[in-house]
Design a protein around this motif. Structure first.
Motif, mmCIF file in Angstrom:
data_model
loop_
_atom_site.group_PDB
_atom_site.id
_atom_site.type_symbol
_atom_site.label_atom_id
_atom_site.label_comp_id
_atom_site.label_asym_id
_atom_site.label_seq_id
_atom_site.Cartn_x
_atom_site.Cartn_y
_atom_site.Cartn_z
ATOM 1 N N ALA A 246 0.830 -1.208 0.000
ATOM 2 C CA ALA A 246 0.000 0.000 0.000
ATOM 3 C C ALA A 246 0.865 1.259 0.000
ATOM 4 N N ALA A 247 1.953 1.249 0.754
ATOM 5 C CA ALA A 247 2.832 2.420 0.811
ATOM 6 C C ALA A 247 3.493 2.666 -0.543
ATOM 7 N N GLN A 248 3.864 1.608 -1.232
ATOM 8 C CA GLN A 248 4.472 1.768 -2.553
ATOM 9 C C GLN A 248 3.485 2.384 -3.544
ATOM 10 N N GLN A 249 2.202 2.261 -3.245
ATOM 11 C CA GLN A 249 1.164 2.876 -4.077
ATOM 12 C C GLN A 249 0.747 4.236 -3.514
ATOM 13 N N ASN A 250 1.597 4.786 -2.646
ATOM 14 C CA ASN A 250 1.405 6.117 -2.051
ATOM 15 C C ASN A 250 0.168 6.245 -1.169
ATOM 16 N N HIS A 251 -0.220 5.174 -0.499
ATOM 17 C CA HIS A 251 -1.299 5.257 0.487
ATOM 18 C C HIS A 251 -0.696 5.886 1.741
ATOM 19 N N ARG A 252 -1.121 7.094 2.055
ATOM 20 C CA ARG A 252 -0.455 7.865 3.098
ATOM 21 C C ARG A 252 -0.517 7.213 4.479
ATOM 22 N N ASP A 253 -1.617 6.552 4.813
ATOM 23 C CA ASP A 253 -1.699 5.894 6.119
ATOM 24 C C ASP A 253 -0.734 4.713 6.198
ATOM 25 N N ALA A 254 -0.563 4.012 5.099
ATOM 26 C CA ALA A 254 0.386 2.898 5.071
ATOM 27 C C ALA A 254 1.815 3.426 5.188
ATOM 28 N N CYS A 255 2.098 4.541 4.536
ATOM 29 C CA CYS A 255 3.423 5.159 4.669
ATOM 30 C C CYS A 255 3.692 5.505 6.125
ATOM 31 N N PHE A 256 2.696 6.073 6.781
ATOM 32 C CA PHE A 256 2.888 6.459 8.178
ATOM 33 C C PHE A 256 2.988 5.242 9.086
ATOM 34 N N ALA A 257 2.269 4.173 8.747
ATOM 35 C CA ALA A 257 2.387 2.935 9.527
ATOM 36 C C ALA A 257 3.817 2.403 9.454
ATOM 37 N N LEU A 258 4.425 2.487 8.277
ATOM 38 C CA LEU A 258 5.813 2.046 8.144
ATOM 39 C C LEU A 258 6.750 2.925 8.967
ATOM 40 N N THR A 259 6.392 4.194 9.146
ATOM 41 C CA THR A 259 7.176 5.067 10.025
ATOM 42 C C THR A 259 7.258 4.448 11.412
ATOM 43 N N ALA A 260 6.113 4.043 11.944
ATOM 44 C CA ALA A 260 6.080 3.463 13.289
ATOM 45 C C ALA A 260 6.846 2.147 13.347
ATOM 46 N N TRP A 261 6.669 1.298 12.351
ATOM 47 C CA TRP A 261 7.386 0.019 12.315
ATOM 48 C C TRP A 261 8.894 0.252 12.335
ATOM 49 N N TYR A 262 9.385 1.138 11.477
ATOM 50 C CA TYR A 262 10.822 1.372 11.424
ATOM 51 C C TYR A 262 11.343 2.085 12.665
ATOM 52 N N LEU A 263 10.535 2.910 13.283
ATOM 53 C CA LEU A 263 10.977 3.643 14.460
ATOM 54 C C LEU A 263 11.334 2.691 15.598
ATOM 55 N N VAL A 264 10.555 1.626 15.762
ATOM 56 C CA VAL A 264 10.815 0.680 16.851
ATOM 57 C C VAL A 264 11.418 -0.631 16.369
ATOM 58 N N GLY A 265 11.207 -0.989 15.097
ATOM 59 C CA GLY A 265 11.699 -2.262 14.582
ATOM 60 C C GLY A 265 10.907 -3.430 15.140
ATOM 61 N N SER A 266 11.222 -4.608 14.648
ATOM 62 C CA SER A 266 10.595 -5.840 15.120
ATOM 63 C C SER A 266 11.640 -6.947 14.998
ATOM 64 N N PRO A 267 12.151 -7.431 16.123
ATOM 65 C CA PRO A 267 13.225 -8.427 16.086
ATOM 66 C C PRO A 267 12.899 -9.620 15.189
ATOM 67 N N GLY A 268 13.809 -9.917 14.307
ATOM 68 C CA GLY A 268 13.637 -11.046 13.412
ATOM 69 C C GLY A 268 12.736 -10.769 12.218
ATOM 70 N N VAL A 269 12.134 -9.581 12.181
ATOM 71 C CA VAL A 269 11.209 -9.245 11.097
ATOM 72 C C VAL A 269 11.667 -7.998 10.358
ATOM 73 N N LEU A 270 11.934 -6.931 11.104
ATOM 74 C CA LEU A 270 12.281 -5.648 10.507
ATOM 75 C C LEU A 270 13.295 -4.941 11.403
ATOM 76 N N PRO A 271 14.445 -4.565 10.846
ATOM 77 C CA PRO A 271 15.428 -3.867 11.673
ATOM 78 C C PRO A 271 14.967 -2.445 11.991
ATOM 79 N N GLN A 272 15.325 -1.963 13.166
ATOM 80 C CA GLN A 272 15.008 -0.580 13.542
ATOM 81 C C GLN A 272 15.856 0.350 12.689
ATOM 82 N N SER A 273 15.235 1.413 12.169
ATOM 83 C CA SER A 273 15.956 2.386 11.354
ATOM 84 C C SER A 273 15.305 3.753 11.475
ATOM 85 N N ASP A 274 15.994 4.671 12.148
ATOM 86 C CA ASP A 274 15.488 6.039 12.253
ATOM 87 C C ASP A 274 15.415 6.703 10.883
#
Length: 105
Positions: free
Chosen positions: A27-55
């Protein structure tokens, strides 16, 4: 002690996190703004074994959501710029000037 403090921490299913991230990324790749912002939160905290934290990624996704007009993303991106999360602090960029064409209600 409270009842909540005596409970074990919730188990997080990495497969479920991965599935959610895949869908939000599509959804974010299709410029869905809420999905883009959701990825902000995911990257801000990361998820061990799933997504590395990246400010840096958090900042970039917040900017993308802000540029798409999501107000809470504009606030987050401004804060990231103010304090230097994922980017160098930049007070000139964090508060956009009000132009005569913008009306303040």
């Amino acid at each position: 002690t409270s009842v909540l403090s005596s409970l074990p921490p919730p188990r997080i299913d990495a497969r479920l996190c991965s599935s959610v991230l895949v869908l939000q990324n599509i959804a974010a790749q299709q410029n869905h703004r809420d999905a883009c912002f959701a990825l902000t939160a995911w990257y801000l905290v990361g998820s061990p074994g799933v997504l590395p934290q990246s400010d840096t990624e958090a900042y970039l996704w917040a900017m993308r959501a802000a540029e798409a007009g999501l107000t809470k993303a504009m606030y987050a991106a401004g804060y990231f710029l103010e304090v230097g999360i994922g980017t160098e602090p930049n007070m000139q960029e964090c508060v956009p000037p009000i132009s005569p064409s913008r009306s303040v209600a």
